[in-house]
Design a protein around this motif. Structure first.
Motif, PDB file in Angstrom:
ATOM      1  N   THR A 251     -52.561  16.576  -6.125  1.00  0.00           N
ATOM      2  CA  THR A 251     -51.118  16.664  -6.044  1.00  0.00           C
ATOM      3  C   THR A 251     -50.562  15.293  -5.717  1.00  0.00           C
ATOM      4  N   SER A 252     -49.512  14.930  -6.434  1.00  0.00           N
ATOM      5  CA  SER A 252     -48.839  13.685  -6.087  1.00  0.00           C
ATOM      6  C   SER A 252     -47.344  13.913  -6.275  1.00  0.00           C
TER       7      SER A 252
ATOM      8  N   GLU B  66     -48.091  10.225  -0.737  1.00  0.00           N
ATOM      9  CA  GLU B  66     -47.690  10.218  -2.129  1.00  0.00           C
ATOM     10  C   GLU B  66     -48.554  11.156  -2.960  1.00  0.00           C
ATOM     11  N   SER B  67     -49.866  11.170  -2.700  1.00  0.00           N
ATOM     12  CA  SER B  67     -50.722  12.081  -3.459  1.00  0.00           C
ATOM     13  C   SER B  67     -51.915  12.504  -2.607  1.00  0.00           C
TER      14      SER B  67
ATOM     15  N   SER C 160     -49.466  18.199   1.632  1.00  0.00           N
ATOM     16  CA  SER C 160     -48.713  17.936   0.416  1.00  0.00           C
ATOM     17  C   SER C 160     -47.960  16.617   0.494  1.00  0.00           C
ATOM     18  N   PRO C 161     -47.604  16.061  -0.683  1.00  0.00           N
ATOM     19  CA  PRO C 161     -46.823  14.831  -0.711  1.00  0.00           C
ATOM     20  C   PRO C 161     -45.543  15.010   0.081  1.00  0.00           C
TER      21      PRO C 161
ATOM     22  N   VAL D 112     -46.118  19.794  -3.377  1.00  0.00           N
ATOM     23  CA  VAL D 112     -47.008  20.948  -3.441  1.00  0.00           C
ATOM     24  C   VAL D 112     -48.273  20.597  -2.672  1.00  0.00           C
TER      25      VAL D 112
END
Lengths: 471, 592
Positions: A46-47, B16-17, B67-68, A23
């Protein structure tokens, strides 16, 4: 669009959900509560596998069975010229029972920074008709000039007076060179219904509403929504100014409520707090709002901002006014003492400042003597203020003639120059003439800030004669 | 920004984040401080932490929508600047992207993301004149030729410090004059090294120099209170702290306009967009008081305004000082203004808190003091590696919250800098500008610069200044009494001291930065005004001793004309002041 029922944690305005697809940061989320209500939110972090979402409308009613949908885009504001005359809520939805808004475009509300190279330096004088501003702290087009006030002071009346009276002198004379229209965007954050009514009544009474767009987030609306209201307002302003050539005046009130909402979100995210619990990134965040004022080379329109904030316990070193003052181009200070003296508007000019003043005044813009007069008024009023402290201790008799003149000057400055009521519209000539009238109380040779030629031209000799006679 | 030209991308990682400007990636093969491109849009970032397989990156652009799962590419090189002709008369953002080029590339007045551009124009050709011949020996840093960069400055093309080892020499095997782009080879060495006009240098690494000297020449600022009371040396460091509205930016800009440096690097770090626009508008119009050429011909601007990405704000200080060091290596005196270092410190704080580091004082990272010291230490008066002398003077504005100087950024800065110009909101409120408080400010360079002023301006420079300081000190003490009992209760000699101090404040310390003449006061004029006031002082005290009441002394009409010297053109000052001095003497002597 994928739907999840994977909420793992709800904490204050935040919701955490597990996801199996990536996301994007800042994306918009819709959360449907079991009772069928839809709330909107935004991705804060987000991760892989987990996102945290900040919910605009408050998290009440959300449980772990609520469904979460990711829209796949960041928050957008539908913009069109038809927004003029409309009243919207803090999230940009119409609340005036008018027709649906058919957007011409949907714009990202974060807004990109204006390239400093593309900016046009603001130097077009705006006449607000308020002497304390025009004469002493001149506002120019494209400036961001906040009003620092405290609870219980008439800052709203002042803001309304400015919105009502603001003109650019050439326009009034009808030069026709610049046909851009004037529009007001009003962004309310966490103000009371009563205050909101005061603004709306005035807008309706003066017919200003039809050239205004109003965004209302009231005190009982969700706090988190306040963080998007000014961005919606400014996105609309940018569209009107730089696509449709309007001169837009943006009034944002009350920035203190906005900052409190930021703090609330920061606390819910368990961030390391900065001063007084406000997040460390508050400077950057506020800058992203205030810096959206300005002019752009080659564009007709402009955005002028007047944010209003109430200083907690009238403390100008509080982080909110402090960070604001470092970003904005000056500040207008509304003062409780002047207010209790009944001065309207109760603007204390000494700590007030307009950084862009020097380039917006003078020959051809306002009047050749403007800069010197304003400097001298400042110096003389500051001198008079000093003497007031002294007179409390030693009494008037112990002071020299000149000191007594400064005292009289300070009194008359407040009663005649600053005081004008919220309905009077003074043009810049009358403002400066009052200034000369007051300066003529003082002997010529103490007017060291004014060019000698100007003293010869404007100094009122008989004024001095009267003073001597009165002694 | 030099990475635009690098194509040797090393290895891909995966995001990853994402949390604001901080992004973590896995499986990325990168070293600390390497530049990486993040996401599909290729947003520029820098590696700031490596933990196991996870790399943390600060991103120099907005990260909305990233995004990841998106890719991360490493360039394998640290954040570097392009150094070469074309940096002057240019305005950059915090990672050395020219803002005018960005406007063209983006086709919009708003800054878009993922657009990169080299720091210097790679297409433009410059006229190169060799200073060496084939067969000459060179070592690192040596000048091989010059390029007329602007009308004020000859750009010196040097052997890059990393092309040869320290002490190593090489022979020039070919060198040509002619027009070249910055990437074309202008000279070749027998080691095989090809010298072009362009160098790259990692911004966080100090450029080498031979030796650092104690500075003894002043950076003449044209500001009376600075030159007169609190001078700064070429190669010195100074801090200007002050609450908002006290005139930090105006003071910084006055220094940038009038200081007698060869090169000015002006960094707008996290400040207002309109202020930078003002500089961009003004500087091409204003003449450099030393050469008469437009100021922009000696100026490099770096603008990372408060609403531009915070990570680039963190790097803009380094970009600026590296450019300054590069011109220092050519033997120039460079003045660097950083407005404001507090915004830089806040950027560090913001990144640090996103990394969840343990905070130090007021949430600032524990390494704040070390970073500030590192920055100011890069200033100095140096012997460069090619044997020239050059300097970098660093002047940092500080914006303490609430104007409270006890906060960490001000305090840590004070531990390093040797000149301190404290701005005061009380003075600003009474429109006494520059609002530098003469009681709180200091300069530790004063004594070591006195010799220069005595040799070049007037032999009485230091004694006259000391007299002024004594009068101002005495005024400060007397004011406390005046606040209690009123001026008229003081003995006559003290009343006269107050009168003299008033002239010092109004005619000497005050200076109108907006007045065409007053904004720049050469040291000769600064001294002459002071002499004029001292002449009044001496005459007036003589008259007082002869029994003239202080009211009568105050009533004569010549002294108020002292207030007009500031706005008197430089070539008329001598005549004007002599006339006032004569009138004062005449009028006072008539009284006894």
């Amino acid at each position: 669009m994928k739907e999840y029922k994977t909420i793992t944690e709800i904490s204050g305005p935040l919701v955490f959900a597990e996801v199996d697809e990536p996301v994007g940061y800042d994306e918009i989320v819709e959360i449907e509560t079991p009772s069928g209500e839809t709330k909107r939110g935004q991705v804060l972090e987000t991760s892989d596998g987990l996102v945290s979402i900040q919910v605009f409308e408050g998290t009440d009613g959300i449980d772990r069975n609520a469904s979460v949908r990711f829209i796949g885009e960041t928050l957008k504001m539908p913009v069109t010229e038809d927004l003029l005359g409309r009243v919207l809520d803090g999230s940009g939805r119409p609340i005036d029972d008018g027709p649906d808004i058919v957007p011409e475009e949907r714009r990202d509300i974060v807004g990109a920074a204006i390239n400093p190279f593309s900016r046009e330096y603001p130097e077009e004088f705006i006449q607000t008709g308020v002497s304390a501003i025009d004469g002493m702290n001149t506002l120019v087009r494209g400036q961001k000039l906040p009003i620092f006030s405290s609870s219980g002071l008439p800052h709203n009346d002042l803001a309304l007076q400015i919105a009502r009276q603001a003109t650019v002198p050439e326009e009034a004379e009808g030069d026709g060179e610049d046909d851009s229209e004037f529009a007001v965007i009003f962004g309310a954050m966490g103000i009371t219904q009563e205050e909101a009514n005061e603004f709306m009544d005035d807008f309706e009474r003066t017919g200003a509403l039809e050239r205004s767009v109003v965004f209302m987030n009231l005190a009982d609306d969700p706090a988190v929504e306040r963080t998007v209201t000014p961005r919606l307002a400014l996105t609309t302003a940018e569209y009107l100014a730089f696509d449709k050539d309007y001169h837009v005046l943006v009034i944002l009130t009350d920035m203190t409520n906005y900052c409190e909402a930021l703090r609330e979100i920061g606390a819910a995210r368990e961030e390391v707090p900065g001063r007084r619990g406000y997040p460390g990134y508050m400077y950057t965040d506020l800058a992203q709002i205030y810096e959206r004022a300005g002019r752009i080379k080659g564009e007709e329109g402009s955005i002028t901002q007047i944010p209003i904030l109430t200083m907690p316990s009238n403390d100008i070193t509080h982080p909110i006014p402090d960070l604001t003052g470092y970003i904005t181009e000056g500040q207008i200070i509304v003062d409780p003492d002047l207010n209790s003296q009944g001065v309207k508007p109760p603007v204390n000019v000494l700590p007030s400042l307009s950084r862009l003043m020097d380039d917006g005044i003078g020959e051809g813009l306002t009047r050749g003597d403007h800069g010197d007069v304003s400097d001298q008024l400042y110096a003389a009023y500051a001198e008079g203020e000093d003497k007031r402290d002294l007179v409390n201790i030693v009494g008037r008799e112990a002071l020299s003639d000149l000191d007594n003149k400064y005292l009289d000057f300070a009194d008359r400055f407040e009663d005649e120059f600053i005081e004008q009521g919220f309905e009077t519209d003074r043009d810049i000539d009358s403002t400066l003439d009052i200034g000369w009238d007051l300066l003529s109380m003082l002997p010529k040779d103490v007017l060291s800030r004014i060019d000698e030629d100007l003293i010869d031209e404007y100094y009122e000799e008989e004024g001095e004669a009267e003073e001597v006679a009165a002694d | 920004m030099s990475q635009a030209t690098d194509s040797d991308v090393r290895e891909d990682g995966v995001i990853e984040s994402v949390s604001g400007p901080v992004v973590t990636a896995v499986d990325l093969d990168a070293r600390m401080n390497d530049v990486v491109y993040v996401g599909h849009e290729g947003l520029m970032g820098e590696v700031i932490e490596i933990e196991g397989n996870v790399t943390t990156i600060q991103v120099y652009e907005e990260t909305s929508g990233v995004s990841p799962g998106q890719p991360v590419e490493s360039t394998g090189a640290p954040l570097s600047v392009d150094l070469g002709p074309g940096m002057l008369d240019t305005i950059y953002d915090g990672v050395q992207r020219p803002l005018d080029v960005l406007e063209d590339k983006m086709g919009s007045a708003f800054l878009d993301r993922g657009v990169d551009s080299p720091g210097i124009d790679l297409e433009k050709t410059w006229e190169f004149t060799p200073e060496l011949e084939e067969g000459d020996e060179v070592s690192r840093g040596d000048v091989v030729g010059t390029v007329p960069e602007t009308e004020s400055i000859d750009h010196k093309v040097m052997v890059p410090p990393d092309a040869l080892e320290e002490g190593e020499t090489a022979e020039v095997v070919s060198i040509e004059s002619g027009n070249f782009t910055v990437e074309e080879t202008v000279a070749e060495l027998d080691t095989g090294a090809e010298i072009s006009m362009r160098q790259e240098w990692p911004v966080r690494k100090q450029r080498p120099a031979a030796e650092k000297y104690t500075p003894t020449k002043p950076l003449v600022s044209g500001q009376r209170i600075l030159d007169g009371l609190f001078p700064i040396a070429k190669g010195g460091t100074a801090a200007i702290p002050g609450p908002f509205g006290s005139g930090k930016t105006v003071t910084q800009q006055s220094l940038a306009k009038f200081a007698d440096a060869d090169i000015v690097v002006y960094i707008g770090c996290g400040e207002r967009g309109n202020e930078m626009t003002e500089v961009i508008d003004d500087f091409p119009e204003l003449p450099d008081p030393q050469t008469g050429n437009p100021l922009m011909a000696r100026t490099c601007l770096i603008a990372n305004t408060s609403n531009m990405p915070v990570a680039a704000r963190e790097s803009c200080i380094y970009t600026g000082i590296t450019i300054a060091e590069y011109y220092r290596d050519m033997g120039y005196d460079v003045a660097l203004m950083a407005d404001s270092t507090s915004r830089w410190a806040e950027a560090m704080r913001e990144i640090s808190s996103r990394l969840e580091e343990m905070p130090g004082e007021e949430g600032y990272p524990a390494y704040l003091a070390a970073r500030l010291a590192e920055f100011y230490e890069r200033a100095g008066y140096y012997e460069t590696i090619n044997g020239n002398e050059g300097s970098v003077t660093a002047i940092g504005a500080v914006s303490p919250p609430g104007g409270d100087f006890s906060e960490p950024v001000t305090q840590n800065t004070l531990r390093i800098v040797k000149a301190f110009w404290a701005l005061d909101s009380d003075l600003a409120e009474r429109r006494h500008f520059p609002a530098i408080n003469w009681n709180d400010s200091y300069s530790l360079y004063r004594d070591q610069l006195d010799e220069w002023f005595e040799n070049n301006v007037d032999e009485n420079w230091s004694s006259t200044r000391q007299w002024a300081i004594d009068v101002l000190d005495e005024e400060d003490e007397l004011q406390e009494i005046v606040q209690l009992v009123g001026k008229d209760a003081l003995p006559e000699d003290q009343q006269l001291t107050l009168e003299v101090a008033r002239y010092l404040r109004e005619a000497w310390l005050q200076q109108n930065a907006l007045h065409d003449v007053d904004r720049y006061s050469p040291p000769e004029k600064t001294f002459r005004i002071l002499e004029g006031i001292k002449a009044f002082n001496d005459e007036a005290f003589e008259a007082l001793d002869a029994g003239v009441p202080v009211e009568e002394i105050q009533d004569i009409d010549a002294p108020p004309r002292l207030n007009r010297i500031g706005t008197t053109p430089d070539d008329e000052v001598e005549e004007f002041v002599s006339e006032i001095e004569d009138d004062i003497a005449e009028q006072l002597r008539e009284l006894y």
